[in-house]
Design a protein around this motif. Structure first.
Motif, PDB file in Angstrom:
ATOM      1  N   PHE A 109     -12.057   2.941  21.917  1.00  0.00           N
ATOM      2  CA  PHE A 109     -11.257   4.159  21.972  1.00  0.00           C
ATOM      3  C   PHE A 109     -11.375   4.922  20.643  1.00  0.00           C
ATOM      4  N   ASN A 110     -11.289   6.258  20.723  1.00  0.00           N
ATOM      5  CA  ASN A 110     -11.394   7.123  19.547  1.00  0.00           C
ATOM      6  C   ASN A 110     -10.151   6.965  18.661  1.00  0.00           C
ATOM      7  N   TYR A 111     -10.334   6.333  17.499  1.00  0.00           N
ATOM      8  CA  TYR A 111      -9.185   6.043  16.632  1.00  0.00           C
ATOM      9  C   TYR A 111      -8.569   7.325  16.064  1.00  0.00           C
ATOM     10  N   GLU A 112      -9.383   8.344  15.855  1.00  0.00           N
ATOM     11  CA  GLU A 112      -8.864   9.591  15.280  1.00  0.00           C
ATOM     12  C   GLU A 112      -7.797  10.207  16.183  1.00  0.00           C
ATOM     13  N   LYS A 113      -7.911   9.969  17.471  1.00  0.00           N
ATOM     14  CA  LYS A 113      -6.920  10.495  18.399  1.00  0.00           C
ATOM     15  C   LYS A 113      -5.572   9.814  18.170  1.00  0.00           C
ATOM     16  N   LEU A 114      -5.593   8.517  17.870  1.00  0.00           N
ATOM     17  CA  LEU A 114      -4.364   7.803  17.554  1.00  0.00           C
ATOM     18  C   LEU A 114      -3.743   8.330  16.269  1.00  0.00           C
ATOM     19  N   GLN A 115      -4.588   8.650  15.294  1.00  0.00           N
ATOM     20  CA  GLN A 115      -4.105   9.090  13.986  1.00  0.00           C
ATOM     21  C   GLN A 115      -3.422  10.454  14.036  1.00  0.00           C
ATOM     22  N   SER A 116      -3.607  11.171  15.130  1.00  0.00           N
ATOM     23  CA  SER A 116      -2.956  12.474  15.239  1.00  0.00           C
ATOM     24  C   SER A 116      -1.441  12.330  15.320  1.00  0.00           C
ATOM     25  N   GLY A 117      -0.969  11.135  15.716  1.00  0.00           N
ATOM     26  CA  GLY A 117       0.465  10.897  15.782  1.00  0.00           C
ATOM     27  C   GLY A 117       1.097  11.246  17.106  1.00  0.00           C
ATOM     28  N   ASN A 118       0.307  11.703  18.060  1.00  0.00           N
ATOM     29  CA  ASN A 118       0.866  12.097  19.353  1.00  0.00           C
ATOM     30  C   ASN A 118       0.573  11.081  20.459  1.00  0.00           C
ATOM     31  N   VAL A 124       0.591   8.205  26.457  1.00  0.00           N
ATOM     32  CA  VAL A 124      -0.324   7.076  26.676  1.00  0.00           C
ATOM     33  C   VAL A 124      -1.735   7.627  26.796  1.00  0.00           C
ATOM     34  N   ALA A 125      -2.557   7.341  25.790  1.00  0.00           N
ATOM     35  CA  ALA A 125      -3.925   7.863  25.781  1.00  0.00           C
ATOM     36  C   ALA A 125      -4.871   6.996  26.602  1.00  0.00           C
ATOM     37  N   ALA A 126      -4.572   5.706  26.686  1.00  0.00           N
ATOM     38  CA  ALA A 126      -5.449   4.804  27.447  1.00  0.00           C
ATOM     39  C   ALA A 126      -4.722   3.480  27.681  1.00  0.00           C
TER      40      ALA A 126
END
Length: 798
Positions: free
Chosen positions: A533-542, A579-581
């Motif tokens: 999974f794209n970690y940068e998406k998690l780092q966005s905080g959303n 929930v992104a994934a």
């Protein structure tokens, strides 16, 4: 006509054996070797089962059939009167030792009755049970952890708590025993006088274990222990829900692993087949050599049954010599192998040896069965032959149904092929016997290659080292999930730690209307170890990830991608994450090592986690280092976690690799030994068949030499004959044997979770030159002995 000729048949059998001394030695050796194989297998398996059972008892903490927990003295007296019980004894619980040096283990303080102490492996080998209120007994593990010499009368400081009251007591060591590191609990035994005085001066809450009695019981046998425990409770007037009880699962023999049974059955079949091949071969050759003698017996009135009795009688007499030899050698070698097998299974404190009579009974029965089956067909051949056929019989006309004559050029190769294929049954027996050991050897090494080290190691660790509080790696229910300090991380960097990845933890136990949550803060490296999974998406905080793991009855519905999950911190602040994934199961190696029933696992980026839940120390730290610094860093970690911060513990990739190698070597050592013995049987079978064949054809060879065959041509013929068996064995092993290797590998190793099928025939390829030398040498040695007699002398032989 009824004629009492049994003594005659018996005497004839004995005289026939006396006339065939060299052949008898080979037969006795074959029977002894088969018995040896059965005995070593039953000895190893019996001793291993005995050892595993005892080790399991030590892990459970008792050898008794079952236990009654947290009962009163009145209830104990009631149970002790039951006719269902063969024996009963008890211990009384005081508490857990709280010394800093004992933190990483479970050190339990109890008063034991003497019988109970023996059943719980807490009885001193040296010294005596405590009597005075300042005496105790403990294991050498406890003494070593406290840094106290193994000496009776030494001072042993023990710290413990009763409610809010803390005790520090200086005890005298009255006895000790060799500790078992595999035991889940290390026992410390105190006197009855001491525990009664401590309990009497404290107001013990009803829900506290302190002062409660636990009783262990033995029944008349270990069959259906759980039902016996329930019957005991109800028979004494209690409800099953009123009395907590336990069943010693070391006795759970009813739960049989089908894979283990399949492996055991395969080994027994393999040994039986190998024994059959060699014993059958020996008796078939023996009957062939004596076929004229049996024919002559027919001319004077011998019946089929009598001739069969002669063949069987020889087998029984030879078995009476070979079986005891095999039993003795097999048992001695088997017991010598037990400590090796035990050490491979990491049961370092045990090397149990069991002389169970069943070992010898089963070995004798299987050996006799193999002998009976092996001599059945040769006996039938001897019984069927007519006097006329017996006179004409020789090794040339066995199953030779060809009537047409063919004219062809005779070469050493064609002559060799005719010799090899003239008796197809003998050919099959030799090739199969030689192939068995090679197929098993291929299977053993294929199994060892099929064990995936990376998969084995990655289940427990994702980096070179993993560090956490000792409670995280252990089975403690109260875990310190913030145990890795900044000071430790600073020191670790000095000793070469790189690629440091921290894991943070926060939990919400949940209520009747909310789902219990385990929330982890992870970095990019941790996420990459189990997801792309794209970690940068998690780092966005959303966003957050949800691990697809629910323990319990499945009543919790797992959120779907796009759903909002609301999290609350300790300040009462709430925040929603999309929930992104839904990821795969969150790996145990980077978890808290426990899960909530009907709970969910939520994953956040570490900086988002710290920002929302506040600054906290990592639950676990993972890091790598340069290959040349691994040993230095591991040495420092051992020193640091033992002296500077005893609350910390660590796992290393290198230690897991060594553990994996030990496990893999178990298969190679035990399987290799079995393959070696089967190879010995195969070579013996080949040697016996070739020697007997050349001996039977010595007059034929003399005739060939008398019409012009040179000694060199005869020697080349015999060399090609031996090499031909090697070639056919190689072809069988590489074709049919390859398929068998695939299935055998799957059978003996496919149940391992770190199994990855890999089939190789390289071991047999390496063995082929050795096999070629052996198969070529035996005929040449026979030739050298054959040519000691002149052609005239050999032509005169009948």
């Amino acid at each position: 006509m009824s004629v009492d000729n049994k003594p005659f048949i018996r005497n004839l059998t004995l005289r026939l054996l006396k006339a065939r001394k060299s052949r008898n030695i080979v037969a006795i050796f074959a029977i002894a070797l088969t018995t040896f194989l059965f005995t070593i297998v039953f000895t190893l398996s019996g001793n291993m089962l005995y050892t595993i059972q005892e080790q399991t008892m030590r892990q459970v903490g008792t050898s008794a059939h079952g236990g009654l927990k947290m009962i009163t003295a009145k209830q104990y007296d009631n149970f002790a009167k039951s006719p269902l019980i063969k024996d009963i004894s008890f211990n009384r619980y005081l508490g857990l030792a709280e010394n800093d040096a004992l933190k990483k283990g479970h050190f339990e303080i109890n008063y034991f009755e003497e019988k109970q102490a023996k059943w719980n492996f807490a009885f001193p080998d040296i010294g005596k049970m405590p009597q005075a209120d300042d005496e105790l007994v403990c294991s050498t593990i406890t003494l070593d952890a406290l840094g106290i010499p193994h000496k009776i009368g030494g001072t042993v400081p023990i710290m413990f708590s009763i409610g809010d009251k803390h005790y520090t007591k200086q005890f005298k060591l009255s006895g000790y025993w060799e500790g078992d590191a595999a035991a889940s609990t290390q026992q410390i035994g105190v006197s009855r006088k001491f525990i009664n005085s401590v309990i009497s001066e404290n107001n013990i809450p009803r829900d506290d274990y302190t002062g409660t009695i636990s009783a262990d019981v033995y029944f008349s046998n270990a069959v259906d222990i759980e039902n016996k425990m329930e019957q005991l409770i109800t028979e004494r007037g209690y409800s099953i829900d009123d009395i907590a009880y336990g069943v010693n699962w070391a006795y759970a023999t009813g739960k049989i692993d089908l894979t283990t049974v399949a492996i055991g059955a395969f080994v027994l079949i393999l040994i039986s087949l190998s024994g059959y091949l060699i014993i059958y071969s020996i008796f078939a050759i023996s009957v062939t050599a004596d076929i004229r003698f049996y024919g002559l017996l027919k001319t004077i009135g011998a019946t089929r049954q009598q001739i069969r009795r002669i063949v069987l009688g020889q087998a029984l007499i030879l078995s009476s010599i070979g079986i005891p030899i095999g039993l003795l050698i097999g048992y001695v070698v088997g017991t010598l192998f037990v400590p090796i097998a035990v050490s491979f299974m990491n049961f370092d404190s045990l090397s149990a040896r069991s002389a169970n009579p069943l070992i010898f009974i089963f070995s004798v029965l299987f050996s006799l069965l193999t002998v009976f089956i092996s001599c059945h067909k040769p006996g039938r051949i001897a019984a069927k032959v007519s006097p006329v056929e017996a006179v004409k019989f020789n090794d040339l006309n066995v199953n030779d149904k060809r009537k047409s004559k063919q004219t062809r050029a005779v070469t050493p190769f064609s002559f060799t092929w005719a010799n090899i294929t003239r008796n197809k049954k003998k050919l099959c027996v030799i090739v199969l016997s030689l192939s068995l050991s090679l197929i098993l050897l291929n299977s053993v090494f294929s199994a060892s290659k099929s064990f995936d080290m990376d998969k084995y190691v990655s289940e427990s660790i994702i980096s070179d080292f993993s560090v956490a509080d000792y409670t995280v790696f252990g089975t403690d229910t109260n875990k310190n999930l913030e145990g890795v300090s900044v000071n430790f991380l600073r020191e670790a960097k000095k000793y070469g730690a790189t690629d440091i990845s921290n894991i943070y933890y926060h939990s919400k136990s949940g209520t009747d209307v909310s789902t219990p949550l385990q929330i982890y803060g992870i970095d990019k490296t941790i996420l990459g170890s189990f997801s792309n999974f794209n970690y940068e998406k998690l780092q966005s905080g959303n966003y957050c990830l949800v691990a697809n793991y629910v323990v319990g009855d499945g009543s919790v519905s797992v959120p779907s991608v796009g759903d909002m999950v609301e999290l609350t911190n300790d300040k009462g602040e709430s925040r929603e994450f999309e929930v992104a994934a839904i990821t795969n199961q969150y790996p145990r190696s980077i978890s808290s090592r426990f899960y909530y029933a009907n709970g969910l696992t939520i994953l956040l980026a570490d900086d988002i986690f710290l920002n929302f839940f506040g600054s906290t120390q990592p639950m676990q730290t993972n890091f790598n280092t340069r290959p040349d610094k691994i040993m230095k860093l591991e040495t420092w970690l051992k020193k640091y976690t033992n002296r500077e911060n005893s609350n910390l513990d660590f796992i290393s990739r290198e230690s897991l690799k060594l553990e994996f190698i030990d496990m893999r070597n178990t298969y190679i050592t035990l399987g290799g030994c079995l393959a070696f013995v089967l190879a010995l049987i195969g070579v013996l079978n080949f040697t016996n068949a070739i020697v007997a064949s050349i001996y039977a054809r010595r007059r034929e060879f003399a005739m060939l030499q008398s019409v012009g065959m040179t000694g060199k041509q005869l020697k080349m013929t015999l060399l090609f004959e031996g090499s031909g068996y090697t070639f056919l064995t190689a072809m069988f092993t590489a074709t049919v044997g390859f398929a068998l290797t695939y299935f055998i590998t799957l059978l003996i190793a496919g149940q391992a979770w770190f199994f990855k099928q890999s089939v190789t025939i390289l071991p047999s390829i390496i063995c082929f030159p050795i096999l070629f030398i052996l198969c070529a040498t035996v005929p040449l040695v026979c030739y050298s002995k054959l040519t000691r007699e002149s052609i005239i002398e050999r032509l005169r032989m009948e």
